[in-house]
Design an enzyme around this catalytic site. Structure first.
Site, PDB file in Angstrom:
ATOM      1  N   CYS A   1      -2.336   8.423   4.113  1.00 26.08           N
ATOM      2  CA  CYS A   1      -2.417   8.085   2.587  1.00 26.08           C
ATOM      3  C   CYS A   1      -3.642   8.397   2.120  1.00 26.08           C
ATOM      4  O   CYS A   1      -3.571   8.699   1.000  1.00 26.08           O
ATOM      5  CB  CYS A   1      -1.886   6.620   2.366  1.00 26.08           C
ATOM      6  SG  CYS A   1      -2.713   5.361   3.178  1.00 26.08           S
TER       7      CYS A   1
ATOM      8  N   GLU B   1       1.003  -1.113  -0.124  1.00 26.12           N
ATOM      9  CA  GLU B   1       0.092  -0.133   0.080  1.00 26.12           C
ATOM     10  C   GLU B   1       0.892   1.211   0.123  1.00 26.12           C
ATOM     11  O   GLU B   1       1.813   1.476   0.854  1.00 26.12           O
ATOM     12  CB  GLU B   1      -0.961  -0.144   1.200  1.00 26.12           C
ATOM     13  CG  GLU B   1      -1.861  -1.009   1.340  1.00 26.12           C
ATOM     14  CD  GLU B   1      -3.112  -0.534   0.486  1.00 26.12           C
ATOM     15  OE1 GLU B   1      -3.263   0.807  -0.142  1.00 26.12           O
ATOM     16  OE2 GLU B   1      -3.891  -1.283  -0.121  1.00 26.12           O
TER      17      GLU B   1
END
Ligand SMILES: Cc1cc2nc3c(=O)[nH]c(=O)nc-3n(C[C@H](O)[C@H](O)[C@H](O)COP(=O)(O)OP(=O)(O)OC[C@H]3O[C@@H](n4cnc5c(N)ncnc54)[C@H](O)[C@@H]3O)c2cc1C
Length: 1004
Positions: free
Chosen positions: A794, A760
């Site tokens: 994020c 990720e």
């Protein structure tokens, strides 16, 4: 209830109905546009939804093109069919769409809806409002004036809200001299008891930063602006009523009411009231407590009792957050509560001046008869109704009781539309007394029935469903997310400072590695510190070198076979025990994060909640995937697909969701039968150690999980490249993610596996603000997405792309909203933004701010002082897609603002980076939302909400392009990445003899 009283109430109600027979509230009068449209809305739920949504967006439709487009989008096609004739009423009789006809029709629809809004508003300008208030008094009604526009997103707006009150009060002051008091007029008071000037105020509007987490700050923030208003009112000899809003503000409101009432300056002035809402289960208790307080302090006060205006909101939010539903869920229960609390207040009428605010004739009759039964003097209670509503009821009330006050909102139409939607909902709800009596023609006997009896009847017809036995699959109930932090709960607010102190009490201890279940100390140690005060060391963390990594991998490899051979359910049980431990320790675990990475209380709590969700969710997923699946049904052959773990998994975790992401990746690996070497971030190794403790207590066998913090430069590549590591689960920056993929691609001697990398990585997430976006929501959503946890998520919003025609308004409000945020240590709940995680992150943000100065115009730059790692909060306008600020991930509180010509350009710009993680759109155009759904290609797209805070199982999380490789965490495919599928095929034919199984495809 005693039967005579009940009978008296019914008789009173009947007389009331008789006195207004044949009359109808104007909103239901079918001779007018509003009445016709309401009638159609009540018959057609799909139209009602579209109509109310359209009313909501209307003030933003400032051009005729925009207006025509929205009319078409809202009212043609789909469930709504063609534009209903009723809506076109008053427009040119042209069925044609487009051109002049559409413009005319749009104009007519707009003016009809604005007319409808004006019906509920006493004036848009002060002068007009005051004139109307005088007229209202001439008609024999008292008033309470309320300023619209309570959705304040900045301190400037809260100042304006306060000033709006001061202005209207000033205008009223001049006028009030000409107002004769009602009744005998002793002391210049209406009915001998009530000041002629009366204002109602929404407390949350007076402090844009009010929120339950910061209870004390909210109370004082509101009071600071309420005092001058109350002072002015006192000087005029008026009265103030503090309205009650959503539950989240209730305790704050009660507290500030008590403080204001008891302050030396105001103590001797009794004309302060508070509103209580009977629909809340805890209101009876609150009313009793307030009365007790008033008696103890010797302070008389006023109380307005309503049923409550936010029923739909409270129920939906409670469901979404996983909180207990705070309101009664059957309408007669709210009626019963109103009657009960009304009696309590009337019994204390020597202390409390009662204001019954209801349009329900049963509710009103109850107050009249109860007051009579208790012998309450008439000047100790009054009745209230909303301006523009229930005209027959207020007229009837005036005849019977004489003492009626109208609640009169005034202000601009834009906020007025939101108020209109609330009133339309209230009028047209199935349960509404007004609808039942004046639109549906319900029998008077039913309308006046004792609500206990109504409830019994309802219960008989629709008995409460026994709490549905939770669906059980393989002995496990269905997954549900952990409730989000609810800071209206005082114990939770109290628990945080205590838990933070407890973390401090243990500060400075050395944390060993945990390898094969044994504590391993190393000479290389680094401190983990509080970013708000880097001199505060929380723990000293032993660092793994290459040798320790080898030992950890060996331990993991040794533990693998036995762990693999456990059943999925046995492994799942360990996760479930771990979830229970984390739940028990949730505040303590949160407190560690507050100090170690600078997360605000709520963000930290929700991070631990997410960790619990991963444990619970993956436990169930593992059981689901654990059963071998038969493939094909042909007789004579058995094909079984099943999954096996890969072996040793390296989990390399970030600091920004220090528990949730660590637990997510680790628990996925473990529950599928892999073993783990876990490298936490050096910035959050103390939080990571919490996971080691949890798994130990949960009974995870030694070696299955190995806690192995270390310097990336020393052991990172070694861990990734190690031939015995089969899987790498990573979350972090794109640079590190790409490096891991490169290293993992190379095969080393002794390596038996093609390594699997689940990574990720970053994002450059955009929120689009369309020209019809609800700015009250969009600004709060953008601010929260961009600056919550200092923008270090994020998923954070780092670009906001605003459509030209709304740009100036948006920017003006956004910049003020950003100027209003408090910045400081995360442990202080008033701070919306804290320090970034370390000096290098701070330097990076500062570097990008320099780039921002070259590429655009810095609109906001906030620099906190203090010794912490505070990076500037910045909003930068003039950014275009080719700018570095539009392309590179900053991972900090810098928001790039881009002005797009139209929605299509905004969409193209949103997609113009190499990332595809999250995105958001604020728009009320059904067509644009549909387009975004199709073409805004990011992993997680959020429509009309913020773009952070994905929930396990509900919003599986993860992106594509340079944002990551792998399936979404918290989703149905995630565990498969830690598994190898195998198929075993057995031929079951022996010399032609073939046993036929039940699930074989065979003849009937
Ligand atoms: C002067 C005045 C001031 C007001 N100030 C406030 C205020 O400060 N804060 C505020 O919240 N509201 C306020 N209101 C709005 C008020 O809450 C609504 O007007 C009121 O709830 C409508 O109640 P009713 O008795 O007139 O009508 P009814 O039709 O008898 O009651 C409708 C109410 O019942 C409740 N209800 C509906 N469905 C259910 C259900 N399924 N289960 C349980 N309860 C249900 C809801 O509260 C709904 O509003 C004020 C109203 C007036 C007249």
């Amino acid at each position: 209830m005693n039967p005579q009283l009940d009978e008296a109430i019914r008789q009173r109600g009947k007389a009331f109905f008789a006195s207004i027979r044949g009359e109808s509230p104007s909103i239901f009068n079918k001779g007018f546009w509003t009445g016709k449209v309401m009638d159609w809305a009540m018959q057609n739920e799909a139209f009602k939804v579209q109509l109310f949504r359209f009313v909501d967006v209307l003030p933003y439709l400032t051009t005729s093109d925009n207006l025509s487009r929205h009319i078409e989008e809202y009212f043609t096609g789909g469930d709504a069919g063609d534009i209903p004739a009723v809506l076109k009423w008053g427009a040119e009789k042209s069925g044609l769409f487009g051109g002049v006809a559409a413009k005319l029709m749009g104009k007519a629809i707009r003016s009809n809806i604005e007319g409808m809004a004006r019906q509920f508003i006493v004036g848009e300008q002060t002068k007009e409002a005051v004139k109307n208030l005088s007229r209202i008094r001439k008609d024999g009604f008292a008033f309470t004036v309320d300023l619209l526009g309570e959705a304040t997103v900045s301190e400037v707006e809260s100042d304006a809200y306060r000033d709006g009150y001061l202005e209207v009060l000033g205008a009223i002051e001049a006028e009030q001299k000409s107002w004769k008091p009602f009744g005998a007029g002793e002391g210049g008071l209406d009915w001998g008891s009530a000041p002629r000037v009366n204002a109602s105020i929404k407390p949350s509007a007076l402090f844009s930063q009010a929120r339950p987490m910061d209870f004390e700050g909210s109370v004082e923030g509101i009071l600071a602006r309420m005092r001058p208003v109350y002072r002015k009112i006192m000087a005029m000899g008026g009265a103030l009523c503090i309205d009650m809003e959503q539950l989240k503000y209730k305790d704050i409101t009660i507290e500030l009411f008590k403080r204001l009432r008891s302050e030396a300056e105001f103590r001797d002035y009794p004309y302060l009231s508070i509103v209580l809402q009977a629909y809340l289960r805890e209101t009876e208790h609150d009313a009793a407590e307030l009365i007790k307080w008033g008696r103890a302090e010797g302070l008389p006060f006023g109380m307005r009792l309503v049923k409550g205006a936010y029923w739909d909101y409270e129920t939906v939010i409670a469901k979404q957050m996983g909180w207990p539903v705070p309101v009664w869920t059957r309408k007669p229960e709210s009626d019963i509560a109103h009657e009960k609390i009304a009696r309590l207040i009337l019994e204390n009428s020597d202390l409390v001046y009662f204001q019954c605010a209801s349009h329900n004739i049963r509710t009103i009759s109850n107050v009249m008869e109860t007051a009579a039964q208790l012998g309450v003097p008439e000047n100790r209670y009054e009745f209230q109704a909303l301006y523009g509503m229930a005209e027959p009821v207020r007229k009837g009330l005036l005849k019977v009781a004489g003492r009626v006050r109208l609640y009169c909102p005034y202000g601009e139409l834009l906020p007025g539309m939101a108020y209109l939607v609330r009133r339309l909902l209230e009028n047209t709800a199935n349960e509404s007394f007004l609808r039942l009596s004046f639109a549906d023609g319900e029998a008077e006997d039913i309308l006046l029935e004792n609500p206990h009896k109504t409830l019994d009847r309802e219960l008989e017809k629709n008995p409460p469903k026994a709490p549905a036995a939770p669906a059980v699959i393989d002995g496990l109930t269905a997954f549900r997310d952990e409730p989000l932090a609810d800071f209206t709960v005082a114990e939770l607010r109290r628990a945080f400072p205590e838990a933070i102190a407890a973390v401090r009490a243990k500060a400075g201890r050395a944390l060993p590695l945990v390898i094969g279940g044994k504590a391993v100390e190393t000479a290389d140690r680094i401190p983990t510190v509080n970013p708000a005060d880097p001199t505060e060391t929380l723990a000293v963390v032993c660092q793994a070198g290459v040798a320790e990594v080898d030992a950890a991998i060996d331990a993991a490899e040794k533990a693998f076979a036995a762990w693999r051979d456990k059943t999925p359910r046995e492994r799942a049980d360990v996760l479930l025990r771990a979830a229970a431990i984390a739940r028990r320790d949730i505040v303590a675990l949160s407190a560690t994060q507050v100090l170690e990475v600078g997360k605000q209380w709520d963000q930290a709590y929700n991070d631990v909640g997410e960790a619990i969700d991963f444990l619970e969710f993956y436990a169930r997923e593992a059981v689901r995937l654990g059963a071998p699946r038969r493939m094909g049904r042909e007789p004579g052959e058995k094909n079984h697909l099943f999954y096996e773990p890969k072996g040793v998994c390296a989990v390399i975790a970030p600091w920004n969701f220090p528990l949730a992401i660590s637990v997510g990746m680790t628990s996925a690996a473990i529950v599928t039968g892999n073993t783990v070497v876990y490298k936490p971030s050096g910035l959050s190794s103390l939080t990571g150690y919490g996971m080691a403790d949890i798994f130990k207590e949960a009974g995870l066998p030694d070696g299955v999980f190995n806690y192995c913090p270390g310097r990336g430069s020393v052991m990172g590549d070694h861990l990734v490249a190690h031939p015995k590591v089969s899987t790498i689960a990573f979350t972090g920056s794109m640079e590190t993610g790409l490096r891991i993929q490169e290293k993992a691609a190379k095969v080393h001697p002794g390596q038996a596996y093609c390594k699997k990398v689940i990574a990720e990585m970053g994002g450059k997430n955009a929120i689009i603000v369309d020209d019809d976006a609800d700015l009250d929501e969009a600004i709060l959503g953008v601010v929260y997405s961009a600056f919550g946890f200092q923008g270090q998520k994020c998923s954070a919003c780092s670009r906001v792309i605003v459509v030209d025609s709304i740009y100036d308004k948006f920017i003006a409000r956004l910049t003020e909203a950003c100027q209003s945020l408090k910045i400081g240590p995360a442990e202080e709940p008033e701070n919306a933004m804290g320090p970034v995680v370390d000096p290098s992150q701070q330097a990076k943000v500062e570097e990008y701010l320099e780039i921002a100065r070259q590429e655009g115009q810095v609109l906001v730059e906030r620099q906190a002082t203090g010794q912490g790692c505070y990076a500037p909060l910045a909003v930068v306008a003039g950014i275009r897609p080719e700018h570095r600020l539009a392309q590179e991930e900053v991972f900090g509180p810098i928001l790039a603002v881009m002005k797009a010509a139209n929605f299509d350009e905004a969409l193209a710009w949103a997609m113009s980076t190499r990332f595809a993680l999250t995105g958001g759109v604020y728009s009320r155009s059904p067509r644009h939302l549909e387009k975004a759904r199709r073409e805004f290609r990011v992993g997680n797209l959020y429509l009309n909400r913020n773009c952070v805070g994905a929930m396990v199982g509900r919003q599986p999380f993860g992106g594509s392009k340079m944002s990551g490789v792998g399936s979404k965490s918290g989703g149905p495919d995630y565990l498969l990445q830690f598994l190898d599928p195998r198929v075993v095929t057995e031929n079951t034919i022996r010399r032609g003899f073939t046993p036929i199984d039940e699930d074989d495809e065979w003849f009937d």
